[in-house]
Design a protein around this motif. Structure first.
Motif, PDB file in Angstrom:
ATOM      1  N   GLU A  82       0.847  -1.184   0.000  1.00 18.50           N
ATOM      2  CA  GLU A  82       0.000   0.000   0.000  1.00 18.50           C
ATOM      3  C   GLU A  82       0.884   1.236   0.000  1.00 18.50           C
ATOM      4  O   GLU A  82       1.923   1.260   0.656  1.00 18.50           O
ATOM      5  CB  GLU A  82      -0.922  -0.003   1.224  1.00 18.50           C
ATOM      6  N   ARG A  83       0.503   2.219  -0.762  1.00 17.56           N
ATOM      7  CA  ARG A  83       1.230   3.488  -0.828  1.00 17.56           C
ATOM      8  C   ARG A  83       0.212   4.617  -0.720  1.00 17.56           C
ATOM      9  O   ARG A  83      -0.227   5.177  -1.721  1.00 17.56           O
ATOM     10  CB  ARG A  83       2.005   3.593  -2.149  1.00 17.56           C
ATOM     11  N   PRO A  84      -0.192   4.945   0.521  1.00 16.40           N
ATOM     12  CA  PRO A  84      -1.227   5.964   0.719  1.00 16.40           C
ATOM     13  C   PRO A  84      -0.952   7.280   0.003  1.00 16.40           C
ATOM     14  O   PRO A  84      -1.870   7.913  -0.523  1.00 16.40           O
ATOM     15  CB  PRO A  84      -1.216   6.156   2.247  1.00 16.40           C
ATOM     16  N   GLN A  85       0.312   7.669  -0.064  1.00 12.83           N
ATOM     17  CA  GLN A  85       0.661   8.950  -0.679  1.00 12.83           C
ATOM     18  C   GLN A  85       0.447   8.935  -2.187  1.00 12.83           C
ATOM     19  O   GLN A  85       0.319   9.994  -2.821  1.00 12.83           O
ATOM     20  CB  GLN A  85       2.108   9.337  -0.352  1.00 12.83           C
ATOM     21  N   LEU A  86       0.402   7.743  -2.791  1.00  6.90           N
ATOM     22  CA  LEU A  86       0.184   7.638  -4.232  1.00  6.90           C
ATOM     23  C   LEU A  86      -1.217   7.153  -4.598  1.00  6.90           C
ATOM     24  O   LEU A  86      -1.604   7.230  -5.760  1.00  6.90           O
ATOM     25  CB  LEU A  86       1.217   6.679  -4.846  1.00  6.90           C
ATOM     26  N   SER A  87      -1.943   6.648  -3.621  1.00  2.00           N
ATOM     27  CA  SER A  87      -3.279   6.108  -3.887  1.00  2.00           C
ATOM     28  C   SER A  87      -4.218   7.142  -4.478  1.00  2.00           C
ATOM     29  O   SER A  87      -4.941   6.876  -5.447  1.00  2.00           O
ATOM     30  CB  SER A  87      -3.880   5.533  -2.595  1.00  2.00           C
ATOM     31  N   LYS A 144      -3.369   9.958  -6.024  1.00  2.00           N
ATOM     32  CA  LYS A 144      -2.849  10.424  -7.310  1.00  2.00           C
ATOM     33  C   LYS A 144      -3.231   9.489  -8.451  1.00  2.00           C
ATOM     34  O   LYS A 144      -3.639   9.930  -9.524  1.00  2.00           O
ATOM     35  CB  LYS A 144      -1.336  10.567  -7.237  1.00  2.00           C
TER      36      LYS A 144
END
Length: 237
Positions: free
Chosen positions: A107-112, A114
């Motif tokens: 999971e990559r919340p900072q890219l989700s 975007k």
């Protein structure tokens, strides 16, 4: 009937260009005329011309290059990245060993937000020269959709990420790339067998497919003793 006529025009364009190349009218290493001029000469549409050029590239008669795009070299040899880094390096004759360090769902919340995705597939690979020295480290991030979510279980096809993405319908259409020279942090330095703070070339590329879908973000760390970037500017004389 329309499709058949278009196929014939494409083949005629292919045959004419092959004739020009093999007869020396188009010399090796020279640029082809612009699309508009070439399409007029061959009496085909630009769309048909592009299909003909793609066929010539597939048959190794020409090498397509986007104007102003960066060319990557390894030990002075140009890398054709259309088929991926592994194949490009192999084509140079260099003896390179590729290690798969990680392939899993993350999971990559900072890219989700975007990219409009809740989960990604990450792939980490290290490439080393035959003498054992690491030459590059690559971290790829892909959408965990369209069948790619199964990759941690099934693995890559022919050990190629490019081939694997294409098999699942992800074919690169456009994107952007940032290139810089940066010091290695402690983790990356350890993986590359270098001292923390050693300066490597960093390339961060984001690619979208022909449907406009996000397909890959890859961070590459390249040994500046081995890799160089070349970019042509303006109109060649």
């Amino acid at each position: 009937m329309i499709k058949h006529a278009r196929f014939n025009k494409r083949q005629q364009a292919v045959e004419e260009l092959v004739h020009r190349i093999e007869s020396g009218l188009l010399a090796d290493g020279h640029l082809l005329p612009g699309e508009k001029q070439l399409a007029e000469e061959l009496r085909v549409s630009t769309g048909t011309l592009r299909e003909a050029l793609a066929e010539l590239e597939r048959r190794k008669y020409i090498a397509m290059q986007t104007e102003g795009s960066a060319i990557v070299t390894y030990d002075g040899m140009t890398l054709d990245q259309n088929n991926g880094w592994t194949q490009a390096l192999a084509d140079t004759g260099a003896r390179i060993h590729t290690e798969l360090l990680q392939l899993q769902a993350v999971e990559r919340p900072q890219l989700s937000l975007k990219f409009g995705l809740s989960q990604f597939i990450t792939l980490v690979r290290r490439r080393s020269h035959d003498d054992g020295s690491a030459i590059s480290l690559e971290r790829s991030l892909m959408p965990a959709t369209g069948g790619l979510e199964s990759l941690p279980r099934t693995g890559l096809i022919d050990e190629s990420l490019t081939i694997t993405l294409a098999a699942y319908g992800f074919v690169a259409q456009n994107g952007d790339q940032w290139i810089s020279a940066e010091p290695l942090n402690q983790e990356d330095a350890f993986l590359l067998g270098r001292a923390p703070g050693s300066v490597f070339i960093k390339a961060l590329r984001t690619t979208y497919d022909r449907h406009g879908r996000f397909m890959e973000q890859v961070e590459s760390w390249l040994d500046p003793q081995r890799f160089r970037m070349y970019q042509s500017l303006g109109t060649p004389k």
